[in-house]
Design an enzyme around this catalytic site. Structure first.
Site, PDB file in Angstrom:
ATOM      1  N   CYS A 126     -10.137   4.241 -29.660  1.00 13.74           N
ATOM      2  CA  CYS A 126     -11.168   4.727 -30.231  1.00 13.74           C
ATOM      3  C   CYS A 126     -11.988   5.246 -29.218  1.00 13.74           C
ATOM      4  O   CYS A 126     -13.252   4.712 -29.069  1.00 13.74           O
ATOM      5  CB  CYS A 126     -11.558   3.915 -31.094  1.00 13.74           C
ATOM      6  SG  CYS A 126     -10.853   3.466 -32.674  1.00 13.74           S
ATOM      7  N   TYR A 186       1.426  -1.539 -12.252  1.00 12.45           N
ATOM      8  CA  TYR A 186       0.047  -1.749 -12.735  1.00 12.45           C
ATOM      9  C   TYR A 186      -0.029  -1.089 -14.034  1.00 12.45           C
ATOM     10  O   TYR A 186      -0.965  -0.493 -14.657  1.00 12.45           O
ATOM     11  CB  TYR A 186      -0.796  -1.124 -11.879  1.00 12.45           C
ATOM     12  CG  TYR A 186      -0.714  -1.667 -10.457  1.00 12.45           C
ATOM     13  CD1 TYR A 186      -1.218  -3.074 -10.180  1.00 12.45           C
ATOM     14  CD2 TYR A 186      -0.083  -0.980  -9.325  1.00 12.45           C
ATOM     15  CE1 TYR A 186      -0.916  -3.843  -8.913  1.00 12.45           C
ATOM     16  CE2 TYR A 186      -0.170  -1.560  -7.873  1.00 12.45           C
ATOM     17  CZ  TYR A 186      -0.432  -2.868  -7.813  1.00 12.45           C
ATOM     18  OH  TYR A 186      -0.257  -3.407  -6.540  1.00 12.45           O
ATOM     19  N   GLY A 246       0.710  -1.412  -0.162  1.00 13.24           N
ATOM     20  CA  GLY A 246      -0.066  -0.014   0.010  1.00 13.24           C
ATOM     21  C   GLY A 246       0.902   1.260   0.028  1.00 13.24           C
ATOM     22  O   GLY A 246       0.148   2.419  -0.126  1.00 13.24           O
ATOM     23  N   PRO A 254       4.793  -5.185  -0.442  1.00 18.38           N
ATOM     24  CA  PRO A 254       4.817  -4.005  -1.412  1.00 18.38           C
ATOM     25  C   PRO A 254       4.891  -4.437  -2.782  1.00 18.38           C
ATOM     26  O   PRO A 254       5.406  -5.393  -3.341  1.00 18.38           O
ATOM     27  CB  PRO A 254       6.008  -3.186  -1.185  1.00 18.38           C
ATOM     28  CG  PRO A 254       7.147  -4.415  -0.554  1.00 18.38           C
ATOM     29  CD  PRO A 254       6.173  -5.420   0.260  1.00 18.38           C
ATOM     30  N   GLY A 255       4.036  -3.675  -3.655  1.00 13.77           N
ATOM     31  CA  GLY A 255       3.965  -3.956  -5.000  1.00 13.77           C
ATOM     32  C   GLY A 255       4.420  -2.506  -5.602  1.00 13.77           C
ATOM     33  O   GLY A 255       5.533  -2.551  -5.951  1.00 13.77           O
ATOM     34  N   ARG A 256       3.611  -1.885  -5.625  1.00 18.04           N
ATOM     35  CA  ARG A 256       3.709  -0.281  -6.210  1.00 18.04           C
ATOM     36  C   ARG A 256       5.081   0.254  -5.846  1.00 18.04           C
ATOM     37  O   ARG A 256       6.036   0.683  -6.862  1.00 18.04           O
ATOM     38  CB  ARG A 256       2.798   0.495  -5.968  1.00 18.04           C
ATOM     39  CG  ARG A 256       2.792   2.034  -6.881  1.00 18.04           C
ATOM     40  CD  ARG A 256       1.743   2.934  -6.246  1.00 18.04           C
ATOM     41  NE  ARG A 256       0.580   2.287  -6.027  1.00 18.04           N
ATOM     42  CZ  ARG A 256      -0.678   2.302  -6.876  1.00 18.04           C
ATOM     43  NH1 ARG A 256      -0.286   2.931  -8.028  1.00 18.04           N
ATOM     44  NH2 ARG A 256      -1.789   1.754  -6.572  1.00 18.04           N
TER      45      ARG A 256
HETATM   46  N1  LLP Z   1      -1.143  -7.463  -1.177  1.00 25.40           N
HETATM   47  C1  LLP Z   1      -2.220  -7.633  -1.613  1.00 25.40           C
HETATM   48  C2  LLP Z   1      -3.062  -8.570  -0.915  1.00 25.40           C
HETATM   49  C3  LLP Z   1      -2.974  -6.872  -2.526  1.00 25.40           C
HETATM   50  O1  LLP Z   1      -4.277  -7.054  -2.747  1.00 25.40           O
HETATM   51  C4  LLP Z   1      -2.135  -5.867  -3.201  1.00 25.40           C
HETATM   52  C5  LLP Z   1      -2.516  -4.879  -4.203  1.00 25.40           C
HETATM   53  C6  LLP Z   1      -1.042  -5.546  -2.530  1.00 25.40           C
HETATM   54  C7  LLP Z   1      -0.320  -6.354  -1.473  1.00 25.40           C
HETATM   55  C8  LLP Z   1       0.044  -4.480  -3.313  1.00 25.40           C
HETATM   56  O2  LLP Z   1      -0.139  -3.374  -3.205  1.00 25.40           O
HETATM   57  P1  LLP Z   1       0.750  -2.090  -3.399  1.00 25.40           P
HETATM   58  O3  LLP Z   1       1.977  -2.064  -2.488  1.00 25.40           O
HETATM   59  O4  LLP Z   1       1.105  -2.189  -4.735  1.00 25.40           O
HETATM   60  O5  LLP Z   1      -0.098  -0.749  -3.195  1.00 25.40           O
HETATM   61  N2  LLP Z   1      -4.348  -1.511 -10.128  1.00 25.40           N
HETATM   62  C9  LLP Z   1      -4.337  -0.668  -8.955  1.00 25.40           C
HETATM   63  C10 LLP Z   1      -3.595  -1.223  -7.814  1.00 25.40           C
HETATM   64  C11 LLP Z   1      -4.670  -2.427  -7.262  1.00 25.40           C
HETATM   65  C12 LLP Z   1      -3.750  -3.042  -5.827  1.00 25.40           C
HETATM   66  C13 LLP Z   1      -4.646  -4.229  -5.490  1.00 25.40           C
HETATM   67  N3  LLP Z   1      -3.761  -5.102  -4.618  1.00 25.40           N
HETATM   68  C14 LLP Z   1      -3.688   0.609  -9.208  1.00 25.40           C
HETATM   69  O6  LLP Z   1      -3.151   0.503 -10.486  1.00 25.40           O
HETATM   70  O7  LLP Z   1      -3.342   1.548  -8.816  1.00 25.40           O
END
Ligand code: LLP
Length: 451
Positions: free
Chosen positions: A376, A404, A263, A306-308
């Protein structure tokens, strides 16, 4: 950065956001990972996703180092959904991170890239029997269960396969988060997880403890994405630890794994300043210490997903500018050769991006334009951005597209998805090849009666 406007001689000041190894080289062009992006565009074509390997590795290292400092018993797991392909799996694996997957396809990708199943966390609010079977057979480290029916199903499948997986129960702590509604995930009214306060969360824990083929290790939550405040994370910790204390009181079980999901926000615009990983880790550790002491609980292992924040800033998308359409006194539309299909985020979440004209990276801004895609429909990529004078053929570099974007790309309008190129120390390597027209028709089937 200070620019001198050639025409008027006036001094203009503007901030150019440079991330990771991005720099403006002697030719006045944007360089990433020691590679001139105009050359990359020529060599690999556009649209092109460029990934700054050093930036991504640095983010992985910063996470590990910060958490090792503040909470030594912690494990960082890359949330693959942000940017998953086999090379990304190798990078995070080499950096000593675990990996979380949320579908059979992500699991397959990770296993094919030789990520040890012992480092995989399996997510999903509606895992299929096949996905659960695959995860059990592979021997994944943790399966995060999301509902009561899933617990029963997983227990049966594990029994049939003679397995006893470690599991977490996912909770929805109901913390308000200031982010886009579509990526706000921890609230009460959600398809994810179980409520810790309405009895369902506790019921799931008791069920999990009672089921013979499951080993409950802890609890999980994920409150949302692109979060800039530390407050919601602190609040979440208090709720989660309080829940662990209730579990101990009601069942005697001392669960020692706490997974707080991901997050943490990333920087998309020059004026944005997300908390550093260091600040984030310190805040998490402080809150955790306080809550564990308050409820008199022992040590726990902390999991972060963490992802983003591991990949967003390492990604840049290169486009070629095509038609420039000026509507006098209204707006100038600058169209690029990609759009909605390679970056759906502006359309889905009103996400804002910054861009640099790669071949005019040291030129001062001269006009305000709107960057559109070529789909389009009205696929605005960036509304109202100040850029130098533009001409067809210029290369536009949209920044912070490492999370993403590639992972959410589509073939809308039968666009072929772009290649992904990894840049490092002046070398560029394709890690995902560009799709071809053949790829598009390859999966189509014409039934004989239509021939
Ligand atoms: N863990 C779980 C269980 C999750 O569902 C997610 C993201 C993460 C970790 C990683 O979260 P982050 O660190 O990336 O915030 N497509 C959307 C974001 C959707 C995130 C869904 N879950 C966007 O482009 O903003």
């Amino acid at each position: 950065m200070i620019f001198y406007c050639k025409d008027s001689g006036e001094r203009q000041e503007t901030t150019k956001m440079l991330l990771g190894t991005q720099r403006i080289n002697e030719a006045g062009r944007l360089e990433i990972g020691g590679c001139d992006t105009v050359d990359l565009a020529k060599r690999f074509g556009t649209p092109l996703y460029v990934v700054d390997e050093q930036c991504m590795r640095d983010a992985c290292r910063a996470y590990r180092a910060a958490f090792e400092r503040h909470w030594p018993k912690s494990i960082i797991s890359f949330s693959g959904k942000a940017f998953l392909n086999m090379a990304a799996c190798r990078i995070v694996d080499q950096e000593g991170l675990a990996l979380d997957v949320c579908s059979g396809g992500e699991l397959h990708t990770a296993l094919t890239a030789n990520v040890s199943p012992a480092r995989l966390i399996v997510h999903g609010n509606n895992k299929s029997t096949q996905e659960m079977t695959e995860a059990l057979k592979a021997g994944c480290w943790l399966i995060v269960t999301d509902s009561l029916p899933e617990l029963a199903l997983l227990n049966d499948l594990a029994g049939q396969l003679g397995k006893r997986p470690d599991i977490l129960v996912r909770l929805s702590p109901g913390v308000e988060v200031d982010t886009h509604t579509h990526i706000r995930l921890g609230q009460v009214d959600t398809k994810f997880g179980l409520n810790p306060d309405n009895g369902q969360g506790m019921e799931a824990v008791k069920e999990a403890l009672a089921l013979p083929n499951l080993k409950l290790r802890g609890i999980h939550c994920h409150i949302g994405s692109q979060i800039f405040e530390l407050r919601p994370f602190r609040e979440t910790i208090e709720i989660m630890v309080k829940f662990l204390a209730r579990v101990k009181a009601e069942t005697g079980a001392q669960l020692d794994l706490l997974d707080l999901g991901g997050g943490l926000g990333s920087q998309y615009l020059s004026q944005e300043a997300p908390p550093s990983v260091e600040e984030y880790a310190a805040a998490i550790a402080d809150a955790l210490k306080a809550s564990l002491a308050k409820y008199d609980l022992g040590e726990i292992t902390l999991l972060q997903e963490p992802g983003r924040s591991l990949t967003a800033e390492s990604g840049t998308t290169l486009y070629t500018i095509g038609i420039i359409k000026e509507i006098p006194e209204v707006r100038t539309y600058v169209s690029v050769d990609g759009g909605l299909s390679d970056n759906p985020r502006p359309a889905l979440y009103q996400a804002r991006y910054n861009a640099i004209v790669a071949n005019k990276a040291s030129s001062p801004p001269a006009q305000q334009v709107t960057i559109s895609g070529k789909h389009c429909e009205t696929d605005t990529l960036i509304e109202d951005i100040d850029l130098p004078s533009l001409a067809p053929g210029d290369i536009l570099a949209v920044q912070s597209t490492g999370a993403y974007n590639y992972s959410m790309a589509s073939n809308y309008n039968r666009f072929t998805r772009p290649a992904v190129v990894l840049v490092h120390n002046g070398e560029a390597e394709v890690i995902v090849r560009r799709e071809t027209y053949e790829d598009l028709v390859d999966k189509d089937v014409i039934p004989p009666r239509l021939k």
